[in-house]
Design a protein around this motif. Structure first.
Motif, PDB file in Angstrom:
ATOM      1  N   ILE A  64       0.852  -1.188   0.000  1.00  0.00           N
ATOM      2  CA  ILE A  64       0.000   0.000   0.000  1.00  0.00           C
ATOM      3  C   ILE A  64       0.888   1.239   0.000  1.00  0.00           C
ATOM      4  O   ILE A  64       1.602   1.495   0.975  1.00  0.00           O
ATOM      5  CB  ILE A  64      -0.934   0.033   1.220  1.00  0.00           C
ATOM      6  N   SER A  65       0.871   1.978  -1.087  1.00  0.00           N
ATOM      7  CA  SER A  65       1.688   3.190  -1.169  1.00  0.00           C
ATOM      8  C   SER A  65       1.080   4.280  -0.288  1.00  0.00           C
ATOM      9  O   SER A  65      -0.143   4.451  -0.252  1.00  0.00           O
ATOM     10  CB  SER A  65       1.756   3.686  -2.614  1.00  0.00           C
ATOM     11  N   PRO A  66       1.922   5.035   0.426  1.00  0.00           N
ATOM     12  CA  PRO A  66       1.399   6.099   1.279  1.00  0.00           C
ATOM     13  C   PRO A  66       0.996   7.320   0.457  1.00  0.00           C
ATOM     14  O   PRO A  66       1.328   7.430  -0.725  1.00  0.00           O
ATOM     15  CB  PRO A  66       2.593   6.422   2.183  1.00  0.00           C
ATOM     16  N   VAL A  67       0.303   8.242   1.090  1.00  0.00           N
ATOM     17  CA  VAL A  67       0.018   9.541   0.499  1.00  0.00           C
ATOM     18  C   VAL A  67       0.479  10.610   1.480  1.00  0.00           C
ATOM     19  O   VAL A  67       0.646  10.349   2.676  1.00  0.00           O
ATOM     20  CB  VAL A  67      -1.476   9.732   0.176  1.00  0.00           C
ATOM     21  N   ALA A  68       0.685  11.815   0.973  1.00  0.00           N
ATOM     22  CA  ALA A  68       1.099  12.942   1.812  1.00  0.00           C
ATOM     23  C   ALA A  68       0.106  14.075   1.604  1.00  0.00           C
ATOM     24  O   ALA A  68       0.291  14.916   0.722  1.00  0.00           O
ATOM     25  CB  ALA A  68       2.518  13.390   1.468  1.00  0.00           C
ATOM     26  N   PRO A  69      -0.981  14.108   2.377  1.00  0.00           N
ATOM     27  CA  PRO A  69      -1.936  15.210   2.240  1.00  0.00           C
ATOM     28  C   PRO A  69      -1.241  16.552   2.444  1.00  0.00           C
ATOM     29  O   PRO A  69      -0.306  16.670   3.249  1.00  0.00           O
ATOM     30  CB  PRO A  69      -2.952  14.937   3.354  1.00  0.00           C
ATOM     31  N   ASP A  70      -1.704  17.568   1.734  1.00  0.00           N
ATOM     32  CA  ASP A  70      -1.108  18.889   1.913  1.00  0.00           C
ATOM     33  C   ASP A  70      -1.327  19.405   3.325  1.00  0.00           C
ATOM     34  O   ASP A  70      -0.497  20.146   3.857  1.00  0.00           O
ATOM     35  CB  ASP A  70      -1.688  19.867   0.879  1.00  0.00           C
ATOM     36  N   ILE A 101      -4.274  20.832  -2.095  1.00  0.00           N
ATOM     37  CA  ILE A 101      -4.237  22.076  -2.859  1.00  0.00           C
ATOM     38  C   ILE A 101      -3.698  21.738  -4.240  1.00  0.00           C
ATOM     39  O   ILE A 101      -2.571  21.247  -4.370  1.00  0.00           O
ATOM     40  CB  ILE A 101      -3.345  23.134  -2.183  1.00  0.00           C
ATOM     41  N   LEU A 102      -4.491  21.988  -5.266  1.00  0.00           N
ATOM     42  CA  LEU A 102      -4.135  21.554  -6.610  1.00  0.00           C
ATOM     43  C   LEU A 102      -3.096  22.469  -7.249  1.00  0.00           C
ATOM     44  O   LEU A 102      -3.018  23.659  -6.940  1.00  0.00           O
ATOM     45  CB  LEU A 102      -5.384  21.501  -7.493  1.00  0.00           C
ATOM     46  N   SER A 103      -2.324  21.881  -8.140  1.00  0.00           N
ATOM     47  CA  SER A 103      -1.380  22.613  -8.978  1.00  0.00           C
ATOM     48  C   SER A 103      -1.573  22.136 -10.409  1.00  0.00           C
ATOM     49  O   SER A 103      -2.251  21.128 -10.653  1.00  0.00           O
ATOM     50  CB  SER A 103       0.058  22.351  -8.516  1.00  0.00           C
ATOM     51  N   PRO A 104      -0.994  22.827 -11.401  1.00  0.00           N
ATOM     52  CA  PRO A 104      -1.172  22.402 -12.795  1.00  0.00           C
ATOM     53  C   PRO A 104      -0.701  20.985 -13.083  1.00  0.00           C
ATOM     54  O   PRO A 104      -1.160  20.358 -14.047  1.00  0.00           O
ATOM     55  CB  PRO A 104      -0.333  23.431 -13.574  1.00  0.00           C
ATOM     56  N   TYR A 126     -12.892  15.613   3.492  1.00  0.00           N
ATOM     57  CA  TYR A 126     -11.820  15.833   2.514  1.00  0.00           C
ATOM     58  C   TYR A 126     -12.140  17.099   1.741  1.00  0.00           C
ATOM     59  O   TYR A 126     -13.236  17.246   1.194  1.00  0.00           O
ATOM     60  CB  TYR A 126     -11.713  14.620   1.584  1.00  0.00           C
ATOM     61  N   TYR A 127     -11.160  18.022   1.719  1.00  0.00           N
ATOM     62  CA  TYR A 127     -11.341  19.286   1.005  1.00  0.00           C
ATOM     63  C   TYR A 127     -10.247  19.437  -0.043  1.00  0.00           C
ATOM     64  O   TYR A 127      -9.078  19.125   0.214  1.00  0.00           O
ATOM     65  CB  TYR A 127     -11.309  20.465   1.983  1.00  0.00           C
ATOM     66  N   GLN A 128     -10.653  19.917  -1.212  1.00  0.00           N
ATOM     67  CA  GLN A 128      -9.751  20.068  -2.348  1.00  0.00           C
ATOM     68  C   GLN A 128      -9.938  21.470  -2.926  1.00  0.00           C
ATOM     69  O   GLN A 128     -11.054  21.848  -3.285  1.00  0.00           O
ATOM     70  CB  GLN A 128     -10.084  19.004  -3.399  1.00  0.00           C
ATOM     71  N   TYR A 129      -8.837  22.229  -2.976  1.00  0.00           N
ATOM     72  CA  TYR A 129      -8.936  23.607  -3.468  1.00  0.00           C
ATOM     73  C   TYR A 129      -8.005  23.818  -4.647  1.00  0.00           C
ATOM     74  O   TYR A 129      -6.827  23.442  -4.604  1.00  0.00           O
ATOM     75  CB  TYR A 129      -8.597  24.603  -2.363  1.00  0.00           C
ATOM     76  N   ASP A 130      -8.556  24.418  -5.715  1.00  0.00           N
ATOM     77  CA  ASP A 130      -7.779  24.789  -6.895  1.00  0.00           C
ATOM     78  C   ASP A 130      -7.635  26.303  -6.889  1.00  0.00           C
ATOM     79  O   ASP A 130      -8.567  27.030  -7.241  1.00  0.00           O
ATOM     80  CB  ASP A 130      -8.502  24.330  -8.166  1.00  0.00           C
ATOM     81  N   PRO A 131      -6.461  26.840  -6.484  1.00  0.00           N
ATOM     82  CA  PRO A 131      -6.311  28.290  -6.385  1.00  0.00           C
ATOM     83  C   PRO A 131      -6.294  28.997  -7.733  1.00  0.00           C
ATOM     84  O   PRO A 131      -6.544  30.202  -7.789  1.00  0.00           O
ATOM     85  CB  PRO A 131      -4.975  28.459  -5.656  1.00  0.00           C
ATOM     86  N   ASP A 132      -6.009  28.275  -8.809  1.00  0.00           N
ATOM     87  CA  ASP A 132      -6.028  28.902 -10.129  1.00  0.00           C
ATOM     88  C   ASP A 132      -7.447  29.138 -10.623  1.00  0.00           C
ATOM     89  O   ASP A 132      -7.726  30.130 -11.305  1.00  0.00           O
ATOM     90  CB  ASP A 132      -5.269  28.040 -11.139  1.00  0.00           C
TER      91      ASP A 132
END
Length: 224
Positions: A64-70, A101-104, A126-132
């Motif tokens: 199981i690969s880990p994840v790193a939440p922002d 936090i999303l990036s391109p 779970y919250y996901q924000y796209d600043p662009d």
């Protein structure tokens, strides 16, 4: 402060995935803003752990690969230093709230995998924000699933107590007491303004006391 020491048994679970924390200054700004304000919000709660860009291993398995939440918040775990969040060392308590936090460089498949990961391993919000795009999305657990939050503008997080506003082309987050999430520079500016107002109020009080003393010196004590 709790410190977890690395053991030989943990060598298969590294503390870094070799990926950068952020791809650009705007993504980094939002990661820091959210993580630091959450730290401030729970500063007096010893058993609320807040972290940013920390690898989360949900199970003790190399499959199981880990994840790193922002950013992530864990209720029921003490504050302290960690190289990564190994859930089996944390009373098997999963992070309840996570942020991305999303990036391109992010793509739909990657974010779908993260959503599935968070759903599988017990995240409550779970919250996901796209600043662009100034686009905020949220999911809340219902049973075994993370379901989309239909109306995110004005939404108040049940676990964090913070409120979101997205109506002015940028995300604004408010603490439970109504104060806005601010950057470190903005917090310092706000503190300086408050110091200046306090100094002005003190000076006004001293001026009034001096005028009152002048009146007493000239006319005597005021009648009560």
């Amino acid at each position: 402060m709790t410190t977890f020491f690395r053991s030989d048994a943990d060598l298969d679970f590294p503390d870094s995935d070799g990926k950068p924390m952020a791809d650009n200054t705007e993504q980094f700004r939002w990661i820091v803003l959210i993580k630091e304000n959450l730290e401030i919000l729970f500063a007096n709660e010893p058993n609320v752990f807040v972290a940013g860009d920390l690898l989360w291993f949900p199970v003790k398995s190399r499959l199981i690969s880990p994840v790193a939440p922002d950013a992530m918040v864990v209720f029921g775990r003490p504050k302290g230093r960690r190289g990564s969040y190994k859930q089996w060392q944390e009373d098997n308590i999963a992070p309840q709230v996570v942020w991305e936090i999303l990036s391109p460089s992010n793509n739909a498949n990657e974010m779908e995998r993260k959503l599935e990961f968070y759903q599988t391993y017990g995240v409550e919000e779970y919250y996901q924000y796209d600043p662009d795009r100034y686009e905020l999305k949220g999911w809340r657990r219902l049973g075994e699933q993370l379901l989309p939050i239909a109306q995110i503008d004005g939404w108040t997080s049940p676990l964090l107590g913070i409120r979101f506003a997205v109506g002015n082309h940028e995300l604004v987050i408010y603490r439970p007491d109504g104060r806005q999430f601010l950057s470190s520079v903005e917090l310092e500016q706000r503190a300086e303004q408050e110091r200046q107002r306090a100094e002005q109020a003190e000076q006004q009080l001293q001026d009034m006391q001096a005028l009152l003393q002048q009146y007493r010196d000239r006319f005597g004590e005021l009648d009560r």
